[in-house]
Write a protein that holds these residues in place. Structure first.
Motif, PDB file in Angstrom:
ATOM      1  N   ALA A  70       0.686  -1.215  -0.055  1.00  0.00           N
ATOM      2  CA  ALA A  70       0.159  -0.003  -0.288  1.00  0.00           C
ATOM      3  C   ALA A  70       0.951   1.320   0.154  1.00  0.00           C
ATOM      4  O   ALA A  70       0.512   2.222  -0.378  1.00  0.00           O
ATOM      5  N   GLU A  73       0.827   3.405  -3.404  1.00  0.00           N
ATOM      6  CA  GLU A  73       0.091   4.137  -4.043  1.00  0.00           C
ATOM      7  C   GLU A  73       0.307   5.492  -3.941  1.00  0.00           C
ATOM      8  O   GLU A  73       0.563   6.144  -2.913  1.00  0.00           O
ATOM      9  N   HIS A  74       0.233   6.003  -5.237  1.00  0.00           N
ATOM     10  CA  HIS A  74       0.335   7.651  -5.153  1.00  0.00           C
ATOM     11  C   HIS A  74       1.785   8.184  -5.029  1.00  0.00           C
ATOM     12  O   HIS A  74       1.609   9.343  -4.846  1.00  0.00           O
ATOM     13  N   ILE A 106      -1.306  -2.960  -6.816  1.00  0.00           N
ATOM     14  CA  ILE A 106      -1.148  -2.533  -5.412  1.00  0.00           C
ATOM     15  C   ILE A 106      -1.988  -3.912  -4.694  1.00  0.00           C
ATOM     16  O   ILE A 106      -3.007  -4.107  -5.052  1.00  0.00           O
ATOM     17  N   GLN A 108      -3.400  -4.470  -1.049  1.00  0.00           N
ATOM     18  CA  GLN A 108      -3.776  -4.031   0.246  1.00  0.00           C
ATOM     19  C   GLN A 108      -4.667  -4.914   0.967  1.00  0.00           C
ATOM     20  O   GLN A 108      -5.329  -5.660   0.379  1.00  0.00           O
ATOM     21  N   GLU A 113      -6.597  -6.751  -5.523  1.00  0.00           N
ATOM     22  CA  GLU A 113      -5.525  -6.214  -6.364  1.00  0.00           C
ATOM     23  C   GLU A 113      -5.888  -5.222  -7.556  1.00  0.00           C
ATOM     24  O   GLU A 113      -6.928  -5.505  -8.175  1.00  0.00           O
ATOM     25  N   TYR A 114      -5.214  -4.040  -7.802  1.00  0.00           N
ATOM     26  CA  TYR A 114      -5.388  -3.304  -8.693  1.00  0.00           C
ATOM     27  C   TYR A 114      -3.875  -2.787  -9.510  1.00  0.00           C
ATOM     28  O   TYR A 114      -3.111  -2.797  -8.710  1.00  0.00           O
ATOM     29  N   ILE A 116      -1.751   0.026 -11.403  1.00  0.00           N
ATOM     30  CA  ILE A 116      -1.873   1.434 -11.799  1.00  0.00           C
ATOM     31  C   ILE A 116      -0.397   1.747 -12.341  1.00  0.00           C
ATOM     32  O   ILE A 116       0.556   0.925 -12.384  1.00  0.00           O
ATOM     33  N   ASP A 118       3.277   2.838 -12.885  1.00  0.00           N
ATOM     34  CA  ASP A 118       4.222   2.895 -11.990  1.00  0.00           C
ATOM     35  C   ASP A 118       5.134   4.214 -12.287  1.00  0.00           C
ATOM     36  O   ASP A 118       5.946   4.037 -13.221  1.00  0.00           O
TER      37      ASP A 118
END
Length: 199
Positions: A70, A73-74, A106, A108, A113-114, A116, A118
């Protein structure tokens, strides 16, 4: 970097490129190491983290090896503190993937899972000369050795004041306006004597 060497010029452009072009994935990483503690190895990383704000994070070994990520993320900038391990070859494969992958899954707890894009770029610091397993002719890693004695208390306090004050803002101003002639985010990192020693 005491002088305006070719290594320093490249490293400054490496720091500046994703600031001037947000979201750019560099295909290299920087590793700063030195035997002595208190020489300021982490100062640049912390200054850059201040620039990126909540899009930056500091991670440890357990974070990279944990099945849950996690923390990624972002994020656009990650500082890895003492990223070492017993199985250097496995660690090397893990790091290579993190440095060059174009997407990240990702994972968590309690959430499917998903994937995104990088956009994370990494910088690492260590007190160990064998922190990374570096193969001959490896060009993903820019490795710099910090030499010298720990900073005197007064100098350390001055640096700390700079980091917590307007220092990162001044660095941001400098990097936003730095000319990037000849820098390619996909090109190899320059070979350094520290890198050859680590190999």
């Amino acid at each position: 970097f005491k002088d305006k060497t070719a290594e320093r010029v490249w490293f400054e452009k490496w720091c500046a490129y994703p600031i001037q072009f947000p979201g750019t994935k560099l295909y290299t990483t920087a590793m700063v190491w030195g035997l002595a503690k208190g020489t300021g190895k982490t100062a640049m990383a912390y200054a850059l983290m201040r620039i990126y704000g909540r899009n930056a994070i500091e991670v440890k070994n357990k974070d990279l090896r944990n099945g849950f990520n996690a923390w990624a993320e972002h994020k656009q900038f990650v500082y890895g503190d003492e990223i070492t391990g017993g199985d250097k070859r496995v660690d090397n494969d893990l790091l290579k993937g993190l440095i060059t992958q174009e997407s990240i899954k990702i994972n968590q707890k309690y959430i499917p899972e998903y994937t995104i894009p990088d956009c994370i770029n990494y910088i690492f610091a260590s007190n160990h000369p064998d922190a990374f397993f570096v193969e001959d002719h490896e060009r993903r890693y820019f490795i710099h050795e910090v030499q010298g004695r720990p900073a005197e208390r007064a100098k350390y306090e001055k640096l700390n004041t700079w980091l917590k004050g307007d220092g990162p803002s001044a660095l941001f101003y400098y990097l936003r306006r730095l000319r990037l002639d000849g820098f390619n985010p996909r090109e190899h990192a320059p070979s350094t004597s520290a890198g050859r020693d680590m190999a």
